[in-house]
Design a protein around this motif. Structure first.
Motif, PDB file in Angstrom:
ATOM      1  N   THR A 149      -4.371 -14.563  32.112  1.00 33.17           N
ATOM      2  CA  THR A 149      -3.673 -13.898  31.016  1.00 33.17           C
ATOM      3  C   THR A 149      -2.265 -14.463  30.945  1.00 33.17           C
ATOM      4  O   THR A 149      -1.514 -14.389  31.919  1.00 33.17           O
ATOM      5  CB  THR A 149      -3.615 -12.377  31.244  1.00 33.17           C
ATOM      6  N   TYR A 150      -1.879 -15.035  29.803  1.00 37.87           N
ATOM      7  CA  TYR A 150      -0.598 -15.728  29.754  1.00 37.87           C
ATOM      8  C   TYR A 150       0.071 -15.560  28.398  1.00 37.87           C
ATOM      9  O   TYR A 150      -0.559 -15.231  27.389  1.00 37.87           O
ATOM     10  CB  TYR A 150      -0.780 -17.213  30.086  1.00 37.87           C
ATOM     11  N   CYS A 151       1.385 -15.805  28.378  1.00 35.46           N
ATOM     12  CA  CYS A 151       2.167 -15.768  27.145  1.00 35.46           C
ATOM     13  C   CYS A 151       3.434 -16.598  27.359  1.00 35.46           C
ATOM     14  O   CYS A 151       3.768 -16.959  28.497  1.00 35.46           O
ATOM     15  CB  CYS A 151       2.530 -14.332  26.748  1.00 35.46           C
ATOM     16  N   THR A 180      14.882 -10.268  29.692  1.00 39.32           N
ATOM     17  CA  THR A 180      14.027  -9.453  28.834  1.00 39.32           C
ATOM     18  C   THR A 180      13.477 -10.346  27.744  1.00 39.32           C
ATOM     19  O   THR A 180      14.245 -10.948  26.980  1.00 39.32           O
ATOM     20  CB  THR A 180      14.821  -8.283  28.220  1.00 39.32           C
ATOM     21  N   ASN A 181      12.143 -10.443  27.666  1.00 42.19           N
ATOM     22  CA  ASN A 181      11.495 -11.370  26.750  1.00 42.19           C
ATOM     23  C   ASN A 181      10.506 -10.638  25.856  1.00 42.19           C
ATOM     24  O   ASN A 181       9.878  -9.655  26.277  1.00 42.19           O
ATOM     25  CB  ASN A 181      10.758 -12.458  27.545  1.00 42.19           C
ATOM     26  N   PHE A 182      10.340 -11.164  24.634  1.00 39.91           N
ATOM     27  CA  PHE A 182       9.497 -10.503  23.646  1.00 39.91           C
ATOM     28  C   PHE A 182       8.557 -11.518  22.986  1.00 39.91           C
ATOM     29  O   PHE A 182       8.900 -12.680  22.811  1.00 39.91           O
ATOM     30  CB  PHE A 182      10.359  -9.833  22.568  1.00 39.91           C
ATOM     31  N   GLU A 183       7.365 -11.016  22.610  1.00 41.99           N
ATOM     32  CA  GLU A 183       6.362 -11.850  21.952  1.00 41.99           C
ATOM     33  C   GLU A 183       5.459 -10.938  21.126  1.00 41.99           C
ATOM     34  O   GLU A 183       5.475  -9.714  21.307  1.00 41.99           O
ATOM     35  CB  GLU A 183       5.562 -12.627  23.022  1.00 41.99           C
ATOM     36  N   ASN A 184       4.695 -11.504  20.218  1.00 35.55           N
ATOM     37  CA  ASN A 184       3.780 -10.695  19.419  1.00 35.55           C
ATOM     38  C   ASN A 184       2.318 -11.065  19.634  1.00 35.55           C
ATOM     39  O   ASN A 184       1.450 -10.683  18.850  1.00 35.55           O
ATOM     40  CB  ASN A 184       4.126 -10.782  17.924  1.00 35.55           C
ATOM     41  N   ASN A 185       2.044 -11.833  20.689  1.00 38.85           N
ATOM     42  CA  ASN A 185       0.653 -12.108  21.049  1.00 38.85           C
ATOM     43  C   ASN A 185       0.590 -12.591  22.490  1.00 38.85           C
ATOM     44  O   ASN A 185       1.597 -13.010  23.063  1.00 38.85           O
ATOM     45  CB  ASN A 185       0.030 -13.137  20.100  1.00 38.85           C
ATOM     46  N   PHE A 186      -0.598 -12.524  23.051  1.00 43.95           N
ATOM     47  CA  PHE A 186      -0.851 -13.116  24.360  1.00 43.95           C
ATOM     48  C   PHE A 186      -2.228 -13.749  24.333  1.00 43.95           C
ATOM     49  O   PHE A 186      -3.020 -13.519  23.404  1.00 43.95           O
ATOM     50  CB  PHE A 186      -0.730 -12.085  25.494  1.00 43.95           C
ATOM     51  N   SER A 187      -2.531 -14.550  25.327  1.00 42.29           N
ATOM     52  CA  SER A 187      -3.801 -15.276  25.365  1.00 42.29           C
ATOM     53  C   SER A 187      -4.484 -15.092  26.707  1.00 42.29           C
ATOM     54  O   SER A 187      -3.837 -14.787  27.723  1.00 42.29           O
ATOM     55  CB  SER A 187      -3.577 -16.770  25.105  1.00 42.29           C
ATOM     56  N   THR A 188      -5.809 -15.282  26.683  1.00 41.30           N
ATOM     57  CA  THR A 188      -6.571 -15.282  27.927  1.00 41.30           C
ATOM     58  C   THR A 188      -7.449 -16.540  27.958  1.00 41.30           C
ATOM     59  O   THR A 188      -7.862 -17.055  26.907  1.00 41.30           O
ATOM     60  CB  THR A 188      -7.469 -14.038  28.055  1.00 41.30           C
ATOM     61  N   ASN A 194     -10.897 -19.849  25.459  1.00 41.59           N
ATOM     62  CA  ASN A 194      -9.526 -19.389  25.258  1.00 41.59           C
ATOM     63  C   ASN A 194      -9.488 -18.420  24.074  1.00 41.59           C
ATOM     64  O   ASN A 194     -10.036 -18.697  23.013  1.00 41.59           O
ATOM     65  CB  ASN A 194      -8.602 -20.585  24.980  1.00 41.59           C
ATOM     66  N   LYS A 195      -8.847 -17.265  24.254  1.00 36.78           N
ATOM     67  CA  LYS A 195      -8.731 -16.272  23.202  1.00 36.78           C
ATOM     68  C   LYS A 195      -7.277 -15.855  23.042  1.00 36.78           C
ATOM     69  O   LYS A 195      -6.539 -15.759  24.023  1.00 36.78           O
ATOM     70  CB  LYS A 195      -9.579 -15.037  23.519  1.00 36.78           C
ATOM     71  N   SER A 196      -6.881 -15.595  21.782  1.00 40.22           N
ATOM     72  CA  SER A 196      -5.526 -15.126  21.491  1.00 40.22           C
ATOM     73  C   SER A 196      -5.608 -13.736  20.885  1.00 40.22           C
ATOM     74  O   SER A 196      -6.503 -13.447  20.080  1.00 40.22           O
ATOM     75  CB  SER A 196      -4.840 -16.081  20.519  1.00 40.22           C
ATOM     76  N   PHE A 197      -4.651 -12.858  21.283  1.00 37.50           N
ATOM     77  CA  PHE A 197      -4.673 -11.473  20.858  1.00 37.50           C
ATOM     78  C   PHE A 197      -3.319 -11.095  20.251  1.00 37.50           C
ATOM     79  O   PHE A 197      -2.319 -11.017  20.977  1.00 37.50           O
ATOM     80  CB  PHE A 197      -4.971 -10.546  22.034  1.00 37.50           C
TER      81      PHE A 197
END
Length: 217
Positions: A149-151, A180-188, A194-197
């Protein structure tokens, strides 16, 4: 004539004093410490994850003297941490501890910095920087498949450190850093897929305490 000579001598002495005073100071720092990563992911489900890592950093501070107490400049650095995931839960349902695996992160920071000096005894370095991260958590499913699980979120870093023996070529350092970091998706990534959410919000807060040495110039 004597007055003219006296004025010229005074000017020469003052000029020498100005150029003798060090206006710029820089260093390369090697730092090691402990970090904690706290992940908060929200959409239809809520995901919380924590990890504990050993962290190694290389930083360079470049400061320009404003007066005898205050310096201003900038910082650039990179750090990497590796350790273990201590918690991973979805909607309050925790993954068993024997299914938790390795955790790692990489951060690159750059931004403005100031420093407050107490003679040559100690200098307090403070930076507010932009931060780019890569974070990865490794776990296993009930069928024993490995899941990565990564971003790669963007954010900000605040760093404060105390640097001692400023007049030496090598100085000891202790400090603390918050990112402090922000994102609007993560991947597995698992089983070759490979999937992105997309998510409503993803925040990762990292706390680091460290000590190390700097090589000064």
């Amino acid at each position: 004539m004597k007055k003219i000579i006296s004025i010229l001598l005074t000017a020469v002495l003052l000029t020498g004093t100005v150029f003798a005073e060090k206006k710029y100071s820089g260093d390369i720092q090697i730092l090691g410490g402990l970090s904690t990563d706290d992940y908060q992911i929200k959409k239809e489900i809520a995901v919380n994850a924590d990890s504990l890592l050993f962290d190694l950093s290389v930083e360079s501070w470049h400061l320009f003297k404003i007066n005898s107490v205050l310096d201003a400049g900038f910082i650039a650095g990179i750090n990497a941490g590796i350790g273990g995931t201590t918690l991973f839960k979805t909607n309050s349902i925790s993954i068993p501890k024997d299914s938790l695996g390795i955790s790692c992160h990489i951060n690159a920071i750059t931004g403005p910095a100031i420093a407050l000096s107490v003679k040559n005894v100690v200098r307090f370095n403070i930076a507010a920087a932009f931060n780019l991260s890569f974070l990865n958590l490794i776990s296993r499913t009930e069928s024993d498949k490995t899941v990565y699980t990564y971003c790669a979120p963007l954010g900000f870093a605040l760093e404060a450190q105390a640097k001692f023996t400023l007049d030496k070529k090598i100085s000891p350092i202790v400090g603390y850093k918050l990112t402090t970091n922000f994102e609007n998706n993560f991947s597995t990534f698992s089983d070759g897929t490979n999937k992105s959410f997309p998510v409503d919000s993803l925040a990762v807060v990292t706390n680091t305490i460290f000590a190390g040495i700097s090589f000064n110039w």
